[in-house]
Design a protein around this motif. Sequence first.
Motif, PDB file in Angstrom:
ATOM      1  N   HIS A 208      14.232  -7.578  10.294  1.00  0.00           N
ATOM      2  CA  HIS A 208      13.169  -6.960  11.109  1.00  0.00           C
ATOM      3  C   HIS A 208      13.626  -5.627  11.691  1.00  0.00           C
ATOM      4  O   HIS A 208      12.844  -4.688  11.773  1.00  0.00           O
ATOM      5  CB  HIS A 208      12.750  -7.908  12.235  1.00  0.00           C
ATOM      6  CG  HIS A 208      11.848  -9.002  11.757  1.00  0.00           C
ATOM      7  ND1 HIS A 208      10.693  -8.748  11.064  1.00  0.00           N
ATOM      8  CD2 HIS A 208      11.931 -10.357  11.828  1.00  0.00           C
ATOM      9  CE1 HIS A 208      10.102  -9.889  10.741  1.00  0.00           C
ATOM     10  NE2 HIS A 208      10.841 -10.890  11.185  1.00  0.00           N
TER      11      HIS A 208
ATOM     12  N   LEU B   8      13.291  -3.101   9.040  1.00  0.00           N
ATOM     13  CA  LEU B   8      11.882  -2.787   8.819  1.00  0.00           C
ATOM     14  C   LEU B   8      11.367  -1.845   9.904  1.00  0.00           C
ATOM     15  O   LEU B   8      10.650  -0.882   9.628  1.00  0.00           O
ATOM     16  CB  LEU B   8      11.095  -4.098   8.845  1.00  0.00           C
ATOM     17  CG  LEU B   8       9.800  -4.121   8.061  1.00  0.00           C
ATOM     18  CD1 LEU B   8      10.101  -3.924   6.583  1.00  0.00           C
ATOM     19  CD2 LEU B   8       9.082  -5.446   8.269  1.00  0.00           C
ATOM     20  N   GLU B   9      11.759  -2.140  11.164  1.00  0.00           N
ATOM     21  CA  GLU B   9      11.321  -1.283  12.270  1.00  0.00           C
ATOM     22  C   GLU B   9      11.809   0.150  12.077  1.00  0.00           C
ATOM     23  O   GLU B   9      11.086   1.097  12.360  1.00  0.00           O
ATOM     24  CB  GLU B   9      11.839  -1.821  13.607  1.00  0.00           C
ATOM     25  CG  GLU B   9      10.945  -2.901  14.190  1.00  0.00           C
ATOM     26  CD  GLU B   9      11.646  -3.688  15.287  1.00  0.00           C
ATOM     27  OE1 GLU B   9      12.595  -3.140  15.901  1.00  0.00           O
ATOM     28  OE2 GLU B   9      11.242  -4.842  15.518  1.00  0.00           O
TER      29      GLU B   9
ATOM     30  N   ILE C 194      12.395   1.672   9.231  1.00  0.00           N
ATOM     31  CA  ILE C 194      11.587   2.322   8.190  1.00  0.00           C
ATOM     32  C   ILE C 194      10.230   2.721   8.764  1.00  0.00           C
ATOM     33  O   ILE C 194       9.743   3.828   8.560  1.00  0.00           O
ATOM     34  CB  ILE C 194      11.385   1.381   6.989  1.00  0.00           C
ATOM     35  CG1 ILE C 194      12.714   1.139   6.293  1.00  0.00           C
ATOM     36  CG2 ILE C 194      10.369   1.973   6.014  1.00  0.00           C
ATOM     37  CD1 ILE C 194      12.631   0.165   5.144  1.00  0.00           C
ATOM     38  N   GLN C 195       9.632   1.787   9.540  1.00  0.00           N
ATOM     39  CA  GLN C 195       8.310   2.083  10.084  1.00  0.00           C
ATOM     40  C   GLN C 195       8.354   3.241  11.066  1.00  0.00           C
ATOM     41  O   GLN C 195       7.425   4.047  11.127  1.00  0.00           O
ATOM     42  CB  GLN C 195       7.709   0.831  10.722  1.00  0.00           C
ATOM     43  CG  GLN C 195       7.078  -0.057   9.648  1.00  0.00           C
ATOM     44  CD  GLN C 195       6.859  -1.485  10.101  1.00  0.00           C
ATOM     45  OE1 GLN C 195       7.288  -1.855  11.189  1.00  0.00           O
ATOM     46  NE2 GLN C 195       6.206  -2.282   9.264  1.00  0.00           N
ATOM     47  N   ALA C 196       9.449   3.325  11.807  1.00  0.00           N
ATOM     48  CA  ALA C 196       9.572   4.433  12.765  1.00  0.00           C
ATOM     49  C   ALA C 196       9.621   5.771  12.028  1.00  0.00           C
ATOM     50  O   ALA C 196       9.041   6.753  12.466  1.00  0.00           O
ATOM     51  CB  ALA C 196      10.817   4.246  13.627  1.00  0.00           C
TER      52      ALA C 196
ATOM     53  N   ARG D 251       8.282   6.274   9.079  1.00  0.00           N
ATOM     54  CA  ARG D 251       7.004   6.499   8.403  1.00  0.00           C
ATOM     55  C   ARG D 251       5.850   6.771   9.360  1.00  0.00           C
ATOM     56  O   ARG D 251       4.886   7.420   8.964  1.00  0.00           O
ATOM     57  CB  ARG D 251       6.644   5.265   7.564  1.00  0.00           C
ATOM     58  CG  ARG D 251       7.539   5.117   6.368  1.00  0.00           C
ATOM     59  CD  ARG D 251       7.060   3.995   5.492  1.00  0.00           C
ATOM     60  NE  ARG D 251       7.714   4.059   4.193  1.00  0.00           N
ATOM     61  CZ  ARG D 251       7.350   3.329   3.158  1.00  0.00           C
ATOM     62  NH1 ARG D 251       6.343   2.504   3.247  1.00  0.00           N
ATOM     63  NH2 ARG D 251       7.983   3.447   2.012  1.00  0.00           N
ATOM     64  N   ALA D 252       5.934   6.242  10.574  1.00  0.00           N
ATOM     65  CA  ALA D 252       4.780   6.261  11.470  1.00  0.00           C
ATOM     66  C   ALA D 252       4.135   7.643  11.606  1.00  0.00           C
ATOM     67  O   ALA D 252       2.917   7.766  11.440  1.00  0.00           O
ATOM     68  CB  ALA D 252       5.160   5.694  12.829  1.00  0.00           C
TER      69      ALA D 252
ATOM     70  N   GLU E 238       2.219   8.440   8.476  1.00  0.00           N
ATOM     71  CA  GLU E 238       1.034   7.595   8.286  1.00  0.00           C
ATOM     72  C   GLU E 238      -0.084   8.020   9.233  1.00  0.00           C
ATOM     73  O   GLU E 238      -1.252   8.013   8.871  1.00  0.00           O
ATOM     74  CB  GLU E 238       1.388   6.119   8.495  1.00  0.00           C
ATOM     75  CG  GLU E 238       2.349   5.553   7.449  1.00  0.00           C
ATOM     76  CD  GLU E 238       1.730   5.424   6.047  1.00  0.00           C
ATOM     77  OE1 GLU E 238       0.506   5.211   5.967  1.00  0.00           O
ATOM     78  OE2 GLU E 238       2.472   5.551   5.058  1.00  0.00           O
TER      79      GLU E 238
ATOM     80  N   SER F 236       6.230   7.074  -1.314  1.00  0.00           N
ATOM     81  CA  SER F 236       6.005   5.829  -0.565  1.00  0.00           C
ATOM     82  C   SER F 236       4.892   4.968  -1.139  1.00  0.00           C
ATOM     83  O   SER F 236       4.571   3.927  -0.579  1.00  0.00           O
ATOM     84  CB  SER F 236       5.701   6.157   0.905  1.00  0.00           C
ATOM     85  OG  SER F 236       4.464   6.842   0.990  1.00  0.00           O
TER      86      SER F 236
END
Length: 310
Positions: free
Chosen positions: A73, A76-77, A79-81, A83-84, A87, A111
């Motif tokens: 997790h 994942l966080e 990567i999301q940070a 990408r955010a 996005e 992506s």
Amino acid sequence: MADNKNNPHEVSDTGHEWDGIRELENPPPRWWTISLYLSGLLVLVYFILYPSIPLVTGSTKGLLGWTQIKEYHRGLEEIQAVRAPFEERLAEMTAQEILDDDEMRNYVIASTRVLYGDNCAACHGVGGQPVPGSGYPILNNDDWLYGGTIDKIVETLAKGRAGMMPAHANLLTEEETDKLVKFVIDASNGEATEAGWKLYNEKGCFACHGADAKGNQMLGAPNLTDRIWRFSGEPDEVRRTIMHGVNDANDPRTRIAIMPGWNERLAVKLEAEEFGDDPEDYYDGTETERLTETEIKKLAVYVHQFGGGQ
Ligand code: HEC
Ligand code: HEC
């Protein structure tokens, strides 16, 4: 006197000897002994900090509370940070704007591979090149059924597509069918005869494929004058298309060619915008979204960059 502890002849042995090799009694080197104790200590530290002793269900937890799933997790966080911010900007941009912006386009291309792989590759193949003979259109050439501009691709993805060609088995004699098969193959080689064109027009093929047989993107009718085949250029396969049509519900031998729709809500919105209307007046609340609008835009850009985009 010199220190002779490294001279095998001066060191006493245990009395064991194999083929002239004696087992000596001198202690192992100091560095070796230290590493041995240190590694034991390390095991102990790990033992206390991390999950270690297996129990009936699970294992001892360890002081740090580390688990594999937590580590996942955290990754994942991260990567999301990263990408955010991209996005968020994507959601505000049109597909055309994404295409025109180098940074955003590159982000999307990098992506969207997994999204394409999960949803599209089963039919259209990796990189938009389907398995030959599978009946799915190639996406990486510039031969488009419905149009290769970014907006047309968005529309295709949102709405889905199912081109319709009626079965002609009951409308043509055997001889006429033979002639049309020959016409279609000749046309793809630029060798269609006058008689062939006459029959093509008499039988109404022009209504969808066009007076010059170059197709009609409003209907998804393919260009018959190029060498790119939607299905196949084999005479038997051309005959099958002419006799049984495509997506003709009245003919059990018809070809099935259906592109699923991925976002009804976006499809309705595009339709409203086409008429200059407010989409809110069009929604009835039942519209499904198998992919989000942002995902559709990303996929459209991804498909556009396969090489065939216009
Ligand atoms: C179940 C199989 C299937 C899946 C899954 C599928 N497609 Fe399709 N797609 C088709 C078929 C069949 C057609 C041609 C429809 C026709 O002939 O009228 C098509 C047509 C298209 C076209 C129009 C090509 C043209 O020449 O105008 C595009 C673009 C496209 N698909 C992209 C996608 C993308 C992107 C995805 C993933 C979100 C996807 N498709 C998923 C079967 C599929
Ligand atoms: C009502 C419109 C319509 C009419 C009339 C029509 N077609 Fe088609 N035809 C289509 C569409 C749409 C497709 C492609 C369907 C798809 O890809 O989903 C197609 C596909 C084909 C193909 C397949 C081409 C390839 O590259 O594999 C051939 C061949 C063809 N038509 C020949 C004919 C001939 C010959 C006639 C006249 C007897 C005819 N069509 C009449 C709409 C029509």
